[in-house]
Structure formats: structure tokens, C-alpha cells
Design an enzyme around this catalytic site. Structure first.
Site, PDB file in Angstrom:
ATOM      1  N   ASP A  64     -17.655  -8.055   0.818  1.00 49.69           N
ATOM      2  CA  ASP A  64     -16.715  -7.072   1.377  1.00 49.69           C
ATOM      3  C   ASP A  64     -16.831  -7.084   2.894  1.00 49.69           C
ATOM      4  O   ASP A  64     -17.933  -7.229   3.422  1.00 49.69           O
ATOM      5  CB  ASP A  64     -17.050  -5.664   0.831  1.00 49.69           C
ATOM      6  N   ASN A  68      -9.067 -18.842  -1.474  1.00 50.42           N
ATOM      7  CA  ASN A  68     -10.527 -19.049  -1.414  1.00 50.42           C
ATOM      8  C   ASN A  68     -11.199 -18.752  -2.759  1.00 50.42           C
ATOM      9  O   ASN A  68     -12.120 -19.460  -3.157  1.00 50.42           O
ATOM     10  CB  ASN A  68     -11.133 -18.213  -0.276  1.00 50.42           C
ATOM     11  N   LYS A  81     -12.397 -23.172  -9.038  1.00 47.84           N
ATOM     12  CA  LYS A  81     -12.155 -24.562  -9.436  1.00 47.84           C
ATOM     13  C   LYS A  81     -13.448 -25.374  -9.282  1.00 47.84           C
ATOM     14  O   LYS A  81     -13.835 -26.135 -10.166  1.00 47.84           O
ATOM     15  CB  LYS A  81     -11.044 -25.138  -8.552  1.00 47.84           C
ATOM     16  N   TYR A 108       2.165  -6.100   1.728  1.00 51.20           N
ATOM     17  CA  TYR A 108       1.330  -5.895   0.535  1.00 51.20           C
ATOM     18  C   TYR A 108       2.018  -6.476  -0.702  1.00 51.20           C
ATOM     19  O   TYR A 108       1.444  -7.302  -1.414  1.00 51.20           O
ATOM     20  CB  TYR A 108       1.090  -4.400   0.376  1.00 51.20           C
ATOM     21  N   LYS A 148       0.780  -9.856  -2.542  1.00 56.65           N
ATOM     22  CA  LYS A 148       0.281  -9.821  -3.926  1.00 56.65           C
ATOM     23  C   LYS A 148       1.130 -10.707  -4.833  1.00 56.65           C
ATOM     24  O   LYS A 148       0.613 -11.299  -5.778  1.00 56.65           O
ATOM     25  CB  LYS A 148       0.299  -8.378  -4.447  1.00 56.65           C
ATOM     26  N   ARG A 197      -3.575   8.020   0.208  1.00 52.72           N
ATOM     27  CA  ARG A 197      -2.900   8.008  -1.088  1.00 52.72           C
ATOM     28  C   ARG A 197      -2.750   9.441  -1.586  1.00 52.72           C
ATOM     29  O   ARG A 197      -3.465  10.348  -1.181  1.00 52.72           O
ATOM     30  CB  ARG A 197      -3.660   7.131  -2.087  1.00 52.72           C
TER      31      ARG A 197
HETATM   32  P1  NAD Z   1     -10.003   0.015  -1.442  1.00 56.45           P
HETATM   33  O1  NAD Z   1      -9.302  -0.046  -0.113  1.00 56.45           O
HETATM   34  O2  NAD Z   1     -10.926   1.138  -1.693  1.00 56.45           O
HETATM   35  O3  NAD Z   1     -10.800  -1.337  -1.708  1.00 56.45           O
HETATM   36  C1  NAD Z   1     -10.477  -2.570  -1.131  1.00 56.45           C
HETATM   37  C2  NAD Z   1     -11.773  -3.235  -0.681  1.00 56.45           C
HETATM   38  O4  NAD Z   1     -11.464  -4.527  -0.151  1.00 56.45           O
HETATM   39  C3  NAD Z   1     -12.471  -2.447   0.431  1.00 56.45           C
HETATM   40  O5  NAD Z   1     -13.843  -2.344   0.156  1.00 56.45           O
HETATM   41  C4  NAD Z   1     -12.216  -3.290   1.670  1.00 56.45           C
HETATM   42  O6  NAD Z   1     -13.221  -3.138   2.659  1.00 56.45           O
HETATM   43  C5  NAD Z   1     -12.164  -4.682   1.085  1.00 56.45           C
HETATM   44  N1  NAD Z   1     -11.405  -5.623   1.916  1.00 56.45           N
HETATM   45  C6  NAD Z   1     -10.175  -5.442   2.471  1.00 56.45           C
HETATM   46  N2  NAD Z   1      -9.821  -6.544   3.160  1.00 56.45           N
HETATM   47  C7  NAD Z   1     -10.846  -7.441   3.024  1.00 56.45           C
HETATM   48  C8  NAD Z   1     -11.083  -8.747   3.509  1.00 56.45           C
HETATM   49  N3  NAD Z   1     -10.175  -9.371   4.281  1.00 56.45           N
HETATM   50  N4  NAD Z   1     -12.249  -9.365   3.200  1.00 56.45           N
HETATM   51  C9  NAD Z   1     -13.175  -8.740   2.426  1.00 56.45           C
HETATM   52  N5  NAD Z   1     -13.021  -7.493   1.939  1.00 56.45           N
HETATM   53  C10 NAD Z   1     -11.849  -6.856   2.240  1.00 56.45           C
HETATM   54  O7  NAD Z   1      -8.846  -0.048  -2.546  1.00 56.45           O
HETATM   55  P2  NAD Z   1      -8.943  -0.010  -4.137  1.00 56.45           P
HETATM   56  O8  NAD Z   1      -8.060   1.065  -4.606  1.00 56.45           O
HETATM   57  O9  NAD Z   1     -10.338  -0.061  -4.580  1.00 56.45           O
HETATM   58  O10 NAD Z   1      -8.208  -1.385  -4.503  1.00 56.45           O
HETATM   59  C11 NAD Z   1      -8.918  -2.522  -4.957  1.00 56.45           C
HETATM   60  C12 NAD Z   1      -7.923  -3.598  -5.374  1.00 56.45           C
HETATM   61  O11 NAD Z   1      -7.099  -3.105  -6.433  1.00 56.45           O
HETATM   62  C13 NAD Z   1      -6.981  -4.041  -4.251  1.00 56.45           C
HETATM   63  O12 NAD Z   1      -6.788  -5.434  -4.332  1.00 56.45           O
HETATM   64  C14 NAD Z   1      -5.694  -3.309  -4.573  1.00 56.45           C
HETATM   65  O13 NAD Z   1      -4.567  -4.021  -4.102  1.00 56.45           O
HETATM   66  C15 NAD Z   1      -5.743  -3.255  -6.082  1.00 56.45           C
HETATM   67  N6  NAD Z   1      -4.940  -2.127  -6.601  1.00 56.45           N
HETATM   68  C16 NAD Z   1      -5.422  -0.847  -6.548  1.00 56.45           C
HETATM   69  C17 NAD Z   1      -4.634   0.192  -7.042  1.00 56.45           C
HETATM   70  C18 NAD Z   1      -5.107   1.628  -7.055  1.00 56.45           C
HETATM   71  O14 NAD Z   1      -4.349   2.501  -7.467  1.00 56.45           O
HETATM   72  N7  NAD Z   1      -6.322   1.950  -6.670  1.00 56.45           N
HETATM   73  C19 NAD Z   1      -3.356  -0.076  -7.543  1.00 56.45           C
HETATM   74  C20 NAD Z   1      -2.895  -1.384  -7.549  1.00 56.45           C
HETATM   75  C21 NAD Z   1      -3.702  -2.410  -7.081  1.00 56.45           C
HETATM   76  N1  UDP Z   2       2.932  10.994  -1.294  1.00 58.59           N
HETATM   77  C1  UDP Z   2       3.154  12.328  -1.014  1.00 58.59           C
HETATM   78  N2  UDP Z   2       2.283  12.953  -0.181  1.00 58.59           N
HETATM   79  C2  UDP Z   2       1.195  12.345   0.354  1.00 58.59           C
HETATM   80  C3  UDP Z   2       0.972  10.979   0.043  1.00 58.59           C
HETATM   81  C4  UDP Z   2       1.871  10.327  -0.788  1.00 58.59           C
HETATM   82  O1  UDP Z   2       4.121  12.935  -1.493  1.00 58.59           O
HETATM   83  O2  UDP Z   2       0.435  12.998   1.091  1.00 58.59           O
HETATM   84  C5  UDP Z   2       3.856  10.307  -2.236  1.00 58.59           C
HETATM   85  C6  UDP Z   2       4.380   8.959  -1.755  1.00 58.59           C
HETATM   86  O3  UDP Z   2       5.534   9.120  -0.956  1.00 58.59           O
HETATM   87  C7  UDP Z   2       4.669   8.268  -3.073  1.00 58.59           C
HETATM   88  C8  UDP Z   2       3.614   8.829  -4.024  1.00 58.59           C
HETATM   89  O4  UDP Z   2       3.140  10.034  -3.423  1.00 58.59           O
HETATM   90  O5  UDP Z   2       5.942   8.632  -3.547  1.00 58.59           O
HETATM   91  C9  UDP Z   2       2.433   7.892  -4.254  1.00 58.59           C
HETATM   92  O6  UDP Z   2       1.958   7.487  -2.990  1.00 58.59           O
HETATM   93  P1  UDP Z   2       0.631   6.626  -2.795  1.00 58.59           P
HETATM   94  O7  UDP Z   2       0.558   6.298  -1.335  1.00 58.59           O
HETATM   95  O8  UDP Z   2      -0.523   7.304  -3.424  1.00 58.59           O
HETATM   96  O9  UDP Z   2       0.879   5.304  -3.656  1.00 58.59           O
HETATM   97  P2  UDP Z   2       2.124   4.318  -3.862  1.00 58.59           P
HETATM   98  O10 UDP Z   2       3.308   4.804  -3.087  1.00 58.59           O
HETATM   99  O11 UDP Z   2       1.615   3.001  -3.375  1.00 58.59           O
HETATM  100  O12 UDP Z   2       2.351   4.382  -5.322  1.00 58.59           O
END
Ligand code: NAD
Ligand code: UDP
Length: 308
Positions: free
Chosen positions: A31, A97, A103, A143, A147, A184
Site C-alpha cells: 500500500d 503489474n 503470469k 475512476y 476500472k 462517501r
Molecule cells: P480505500 O481508499 O480505503 O482503499 C484503497 C487503498 O488503496 C488505500 O489503502 C490506498 O492507500 C491504496 N492505494 C491507492 N492508490 C494506491 C497506489 N497507487 N499504490 C498502492 N496503494 C494505493 O477504499 P476501499 O473502499 O477500501 O476500496 C478498495 C477497493 O475496492 C478499491 O479498488 C475500490 O475501487 C474498490 N471498491 C470499493 C467500493 C466500496 O464501496 N468500498 C465499491 C466499489 C469498488
Molecule cells: N451523497 C450525499 N451526501 C454526502 C455524500 C454523498 O447525498 O455527504 C450522495 C452522493 O451524491 C451519491 C450517494 O450519496 O448520490 C453515494 O455517494 P458516495 O460518494 O458514497 O458513493 P457513489 O456515488 O460512488 O456511489
């Protein structure tokens, strides 16, 4: 097994490290601490089966591992939009990476993809067969498209190089260890309610999301990784769908807060609705979420009480 978790110091990654260690594996947590924190893994540092490596996934890395979970990427809109070019690089270079390493060492590799690949969906709920409705040039594109490109790379390495992949599309997940300033919605509302500040509902609050508790999600991760019926992509999330106003009201009730709800402008390209179709997860993983929103919120509120 020896398992690499990129993004292991983040919200989801740290819970996954806990689970893998509890299952008896060795874990290398890689990380760069951009949005993650050592606080999330402090309790693991003394464990001889756990190793933390501060490294950026856009630079190559080599570990002799049997499985790789690729979670490294900022996940909240304010964090991924902070340096959008870096966000795309993290998704794309990080995927290359991880796949290159998989692989080379013949590891199984797992990609944490997202419901954002569906964009602002015109099909509801979203099955994996839906190709999505993503704006390629908007604020969320770094993003979403990063992805989507990572998924493309996973499937091309699978077809061309026979790399053993697993791809999960995660829908909004919440729980302890979300960053309090993450931006969020669940963390924002809870922190605001506990501080007695106004709850900021963006737009009219009728947009919907489906919220999955972190323990349920991690169970789904492990089930997907350790079966051989499907490589995905597979949706994981809680089909219970709520408007942001309903979420705000739930948080106010559970925190017994006197905070008020205020409305702020809706961010650009904010999806109007989102709900996972989890038919495939039920079929292949025998998985469905177990923690109802109110119960998960209570656990998350208890965590944030220790932080704010
Ligand atoms: P988070 O921001 O808490 O965790 C992401 C982690 O990745 C952090 O520890 C950050 O320091 C690390 N990171 C970011 N860029 C990096 C880099 N270039 N090199 C090394 N480490 C790096 O977010 P999370 O909610 O734990 O999300 C984890 C994964 O799940 C992400 O890939 C996110 O896109 C995916 N995801 C999460 C949600 C959710 O609702 N939590 C939803 C959809 C997808
Ligand atoms: N949102 C909100 N108030 C906040 C933060 C987010 O109403 O303080 C809304 C945002 O506009 C979205 C939903 O909550 O419609 C979820 O947002 P989040 O950023 O958690 O995730 P994502 O949009 O990526 O699903």
C-alpha cells in the site's frame, strides 16, 4: 498460502487481511498509504504471518505468492478526483503489474472492480451482462474508465496468457475503518450526526444506492477467489435499495442526533439509481448478504464514536 493484498491498508483491504490471517494464510500487504492508514493494520504488525510493504502499484513489484487480491485504488469520489490522472494510472498500471506478476509466478489474481462500470445505469437492477452507461470524459471517468480498462486487461491476460483471474464488481460497501473524511455518504452522514452538524444530502436525495456491510463483502471475496466455476465478473452487494434521504433519516434515528438535513448541489454524473442483481453470486458462490442496514450502521456508528 502466501497471499498479496494491494491496497491492504485501506478500508476493505484491512478487513480482507484480517480474514486471510484468521484463515491461517501469510499476507503481504502492499500500500502507498494514499487513502489507507497504518492505523487500519497496527493490530497486525506484530503477527509473524503479516508483512507491510509501502509501495506504489504503478511501479512493478515481485513476490512469490499463490494469490493476489488487487484492491489498490482510491474509492471515494473526492479522493479519486483529487488527482484523476494518478487514479487512472493506478487502475491501469496496477492491473498490468498484478497480472504480470500473476503470469510470472502462476498466481490466481483477483480484481476489485466496481458497480461504477455501469455508470448511470439505464437497466435496473444491474446484471453483469449490462455494458453500462459511462460518460468517458466526466469527473468520474478517471475512476470508471480506469476500472473498465482494468477489467479489459484482466480478460485479455486470461484469454491470451491463461492467467487465472477472478473479477468482482463491488457495490457500495460500508463499515468500520472507512476514513472519517473519505467523503462517501455513509461516513459523511455518521460523522456529521455524531458531531451535531447538518447532514449534507446532495440533490433532492431521491437517488438510490444499495449498501453492503463489509463482513458480508469479504466473505464474498474469499468465496469467489477459492472456487473454479466462474472467473466473473460477478456482482457483490446488498440488493436492499435506499434513497439518500432514507439513509440520512436512518442515521439520525440510530445516532439519536438532533442534526438537521440540508441539501447541497448534486455532483456531476451522480448515478440516479444503483442496485446489484446478485443472481450469479447466489448461483456460483452460494452467497448473499446477511447483515441488514440498521445492524451494519449500528456497528459503524460504534466505530466512528471512537474516532470523532
Ligand atoms: P480505500 O481508499 O480505503 O482503499 C484503497 C487503498 O488503496 C488505500 O489503502 C490506498 O492507500 C491504496 N492505494 C491507492 N492508490 C494506491 C497506489 N497507487 N499504490 C498502492 N496503494 C494505493 O477504499 P476501499 O473502499 O477500501 O476500496 C478498495 C477497493 O475496492 C478499491 O479498488 C475500490 O475501487 C474498490 N471498491 C470499493 C467500493 C466500496 O464501496 N468500498 C465499491 C466499489 C469498488
Ligand atoms: N451523497 C450525499 N451526501 C454526502 C455524500 C454523498 O447525498 O455527504 C450522495 C452522493 O451524491 C451519491 C450517494 O450519496 O448520490 C453515494 O455517494 P458516495 O460518494 O458514497 O458513493 P457513489 O456515488 O460512488 O456511489
Amino acid at each position: 498460502m502466501r497471499i498479496l493484498v494491494t491496497g491492504g491498508a485501506g478500508f476493505l483491504g484491512s478487513h480482507l487481511c484480517d480474514r486471510l490471517l484468521a484463515d491461517g494464510h501469510e499476507v503481504v500487504c502492499l500500500d502507498n498509504l494514499f487513502t489507507g492508514s497504518k492505523d487500519n493494520i497496527t493490530h497486525l504488525l506484530a503477527n509473524p504471518n503479516f508483512e507491510f510493504v509501502r509501495h506504489d502499484v504503478i511501479d512493478p513489484f515481485k513476490y512469490e505468492v499463490e494469490q493476489i487480491y488487487n484492491l489498490a485504488c482510491p474509492a471515494s469520489p473526492p479522493h479519486y478526483q483529487y488527482n484523476p490522472i494518478k487514479t487512472t494510472k493506478t487502475s491501469v498500471m496496477g492491473a498490468i503489474n498484478c497480472l504480470g506478476l500473476a503470469k510470472r509466478v502462476k498466481a490466481r489474481v483477483f480484481q476489485a472492480s466496481t458497480s461504477e462500470v455501469y455508470g448511470d445505469p439505464t437497466v435496473h437492477p444491474q446484471p453483469e451482462s449490462y455494458w453500462g452507461n459511462v460518460n468517458p470524459i466526466g469527473r468520474r471517468s478517471c475512476y470508471d474508465e480506469g476500472k473498465r480498462c482494468a477489467e479489459t486487461l484482466f480478460f485479455d491476460y486470461y484469454r491470451e496468457n491463461k492467467v487465472d483471474i477472478r473479477v468482482v464488481r463491488i457495490f457500495n460497501t460500508y463499515g468500520p475503518r472507512m476514513h472519517p473524511n473519505d467523503g462517501r455518504v455513509v461516513s459523511n452522514f455518521i460523522v456529521q450526526a455524531l458531531k451535531g452538524e447538518n447532514l449534507t444530502v446532495y440533490g433532492d436525495g431521491t437517488q438510490t444506492r444499495s449498501f453492503c456491510y463489509v463482513d458480508d463483502l469479504v466473505e464474498g471475496f474469499v468465496r469467489l477467489m477459492n472456487q473454479t466455476e466462474t472467473v466473473g465478473p460477478i456482482n457483490l452487494g446488498n440488493p436492499g435499495e435506499f434513497t439518500m434521504l432514507e439513509l440520512a433519516e436512518n442515521v439520525l434515528k440510530l445516532t439519536k442526533s438532533k442534526s438537521k438535513i440540508v441539501h447541497k448541489p448534486l455532483p456531476a454524473d451522480d448515478p440516479k439509481q444503483r442496485q446489484p442483481d446478485i443472481t450469479l453470486a447466489r448461483k456460483y458462490l452460494k452467497w448473499e448478504p446477511k447483515v441488514p442496514l440498521a445492524e451494519g450502521l449500528k456497528k459503524t456508528i460504534a466505530y466512528f464514536k471512537t474516532k470523532v
